[in-house]
Each structure stands twice: as C-alpha cells, then as structure tokens.
Design a protein around this motif. Sequence first.
Motif, PDB file in Angstrom:
ATOM      1  N   ARG A   1     -42.551 -44.278   1.062  1.00 46.33           N
ATOM      2  CA  ARG A   1     -42.101 -43.113   0.301  1.00 46.33           C
ATOM      3  C   ARG A   1     -42.396 -43.316  -1.182  1.00 46.33           C
ATOM      4  O   ARG A   1     -42.480 -44.436  -1.661  1.00 46.33           O
ATOM      5  N   GLY A   2     -42.548 -42.212  -1.886  1.00 43.76           N
ATOM      6  CA  GLY A   2     -42.781 -42.266  -3.323  1.00 43.76           C
ATOM      7  C   GLY A   2     -43.338 -40.945  -3.809  1.00 43.76           C
ATOM      8  O   GLY A   2     -43.824 -40.135  -3.016  1.00 43.76           O
ATOM      9  N   ALA A   3     -43.256 -40.753  -5.097  1.00 47.05           N
ATOM     10  CA  ALA A   3     -43.763 -39.524  -5.714  1.00 47.05           C
ATOM     11  C   ALA A   3     -45.278 -39.446  -5.566  1.00 47.05           C
ATOM     12  O   ALA A   3     -45.947 -40.443  -5.273  1.00 47.05           O
ATOM     13  N   SER A   4     -45.816 -38.273  -5.790  1.00 42.58           N
ATOM     14  CA  SER A   4     -47.259 -38.082  -5.760  1.00 42.58           C
ATOM     15  C   SER A   4     -47.910 -39.032  -6.769  1.00 42.58           C
ATOM     16  O   SER A   4     -47.449 -39.148  -7.909  1.00 42.58           O
ATOM     17  N   GLY A   5     -48.936 -39.742  -6.340  1.00 50.06           N
ATOM     18  CA  GLY A   5     -49.633 -40.682  -7.214  1.00 50.06           C
ATOM     19  C   GLY A   5     -48.996 -42.056  -7.291  1.00 50.06           C
ATOM     20  O   GLY A   5     -49.494 -42.931  -8.005  1.00 50.06           O
ATOM     21  N   ALA A   6     -47.918 -42.306  -6.551  1.00 51.46           N
ATOM     22  CA  ALA A   6     -47.223 -43.599  -6.606  1.00 51.46           C
ATOM     23  C   ALA A   6     -47.976 -44.698  -5.862  1.00 51.46           C
ATOM     24  O   ALA A   6     -47.707 -45.876  -6.084  1.00 51.46           O
ATOM     25  N   GLY A   7     -48.893 -44.328  -4.956  1.00 50.80           N
ATOM     26  CA  GLY A   7     -49.676 -45.336  -4.248  1.00 50.80           C
ATOM     27  C   GLY A   7     -49.396 -45.423  -2.756  1.00 50.80           C
ATOM     28  O   GLY A   7     -49.684 -46.444  -2.133  1.00 50.80           O
ATOM     29  N   LYS A   8     -48.851 -44.357  -2.185  1.00 49.25           N
ATOM     30  CA  LYS A   8     -48.557 -44.362  -0.743  1.00 49.25           C
ATOM     31  C   LYS A   8     -49.812 -44.558   0.094  1.00 49.25           C
ATOM     32  O   LYS A   8     -49.844 -45.411   0.990  1.00 49.25           O
ATOM     33  N   SER A   9     -50.859 -43.804  -0.192  1.00 50.88           N
ATOM     34  CA  SER A   9     -52.108 -43.920   0.571  1.00 50.88           C
ATOM     35  C   SER A   9     -52.743 -45.285   0.359  1.00 50.88           C
ATOM     36  O   SER A   9     -53.274 -45.886   1.296  1.00 50.88           O
ATOM     37  N   ARG A  10     -52.680 -45.789  -0.850  1.00 53.69           N
ATOM     38  CA  ARG A  10     -53.255 -47.100  -1.167  1.00 53.69           C
ATOM     39  C   ARG A  10     -52.560 -48.190  -0.367  1.00 53.69           C
ATOM     40  O   ARG A  10     -53.199 -49.054   0.237  1.00 53.69           O
TER      41      ARG A  10
ATOM     42  N   ALA B   1     -39.293 -47.427  -7.172  1.00 53.77           N
ATOM     43  CA  ALA B   1     -37.855 -47.299  -6.929  1.00 53.77           C
ATOM     44  C   ALA B   1     -37.067 -47.700  -8.172  1.00 53.77           C
ATOM     45  O   ALA B   1     -37.308 -48.770  -8.741  1.00 53.77           O
ATOM     46  N   PRO B   2     -36.121 -46.867  -8.589  1.00 51.62           N
ATOM     47  CA  PRO B   2     -35.334 -47.201  -9.778  1.00 51.62           C
ATOM     48  C   PRO B   2     -34.394 -48.389  -9.568  1.00 51.62           C
ATOM     49  O   PRO B   2     -33.964 -49.008 -10.534  1.00 51.62           O
ATOM     50  N   ASP B   3     -34.096 -48.740  -8.315  1.00 47.68           N
ATOM     51  CA  ASP B   3     -33.175 -49.846  -8.043  1.00 47.68           C
ATOM     52  C   ASP B   3     -33.901 -51.132  -7.653  1.00 47.68           C
ATOM     53  O   ASP B   3     -33.290 -52.049  -7.107  1.00 47.68           O
ATOM     54  N   ALA B   4     -35.201 -51.214  -7.936  1.00 52.13           N
ATOM     55  CA  ALA B   4     -35.965 -52.428  -7.619  1.00 52.13           C
ATOM     56  C   ALA B   4     -35.572 -53.527  -8.604  1.00 52.13           C
ATOM     57  O   ALA B   4     -35.663 -53.357  -9.814  1.00 52.13           O
ATOM     58  N   ASP B   5     -35.107 -54.637  -8.061  1.00 52.64           N
ATOM     59  CA  ASP B   5     -34.699 -55.781  -8.875  1.00 52.64           C
ATOM     60  C   ASP B   5     -35.416 -57.037  -8.403  1.00 52.64           C
ATOM     61  O   ASP B   5     -35.864 -57.117  -7.254  1.00 52.64           O
TER      62      ASP B   5
END
Length: 175
Positions: free
Chosen positions: A24-33, A105-109
């Motif tokens: 999951r991710g916004a458009s252009g975040a790299g899902k296809s990659r 992800a905003p909660d990635a630590d």
Amino acid sequence: MTAAATASVHASSVLVGKHAVLIRGASGAGKSRLAFDLILAGRAGQLPPAVLVGDDRVHLEARGGELVVRPAAELAGLIEIRGLGIRTCDFAPEAIVGLVVDLAAPDADRLPQPEALWTRIHGIEVPRIPVGIGYTAAPLVIAALTMTANSPSPRPSADCPKGIGNHISPTIATE
C-alpha cells in the motif's frame, strides 16, 4: 457480498511462496517497483517463487478468517515498469495475504513498537512492515520473508533480551 467488500483498493500485491504481500502507498510511492523487485527476487532465488497478483488496483475480501487479494479484472497480468511502461506478466488469480507493506508510512521507526507491526483489514489481523520515506523497501521485505515467519498467526517473540518484543523468529523455509 457488499459493494465495499468488492470495491478495488489502490495497492499492489505479489504472491511469494504460499502468501501474498500487499503493498500500500500513495501514487508514486513505489508499489509497482516493490512488486517487480519481489518478482525478480523470486526469480533470483532470494525468495520462494514470486508472481504478481495485481498492480495498482486489487480487490480485498475477508474469507474464512483470512484476507484474500485478487487483481482488478481490467488490470490482471499488467504491471508498470517505470521507464518501460505497462508490461504483461504471469499472475495469480487470488492469494491469501500474509504480509502488508505500507510505503511512506508516518509511523515507520528504526525499532518499531510491536503494535506497529500489525494491521487489521476487513477484521483480519495481518503482519505489517511500515517503510519510511526515503528507505528502500525491498531489503526490508526480503528480510521479513526470509528471517521471520510469514504467517498472520504468530506474534513477534516475547523473548527479546532488549524487551521490545520484536525478536526474529523462525524463517518461512523452516515452516
């Protein structure tokens, strides 16, 4: 089945071995990659065989206590490869989701809290990897698939000496 349960969601998915990775991710975040990287890692032997389920849009459904993913019919067997365009490839008609990857992800630590490593979709709890902006997702996902159990049932080990409860457990190769 309700319209909400059959609506497509903006995500990609790859079947790796017995379970799918939902990306999951916004458009252009790299899902296809990331989907393509996982397919290549499967071909290179870094992962069990990997095949596309769907790119860009997929359908999710809770069925028998498991989360099932299938491609959007109009996009089945198509993947975008940046710089080459839309390409056709083999695909799985459906798969059980065993891992969710959230890009940007905003909660990635660096050391995520145990609760950040799980998500609930359609009432089904699934292991999750939150990936921060600017981080390459493929190594994290490959590590998760080869160094920890790829199953929605086991919880992270509670025997971590640091007391953070996300100690590495058996690999999918030992299941």
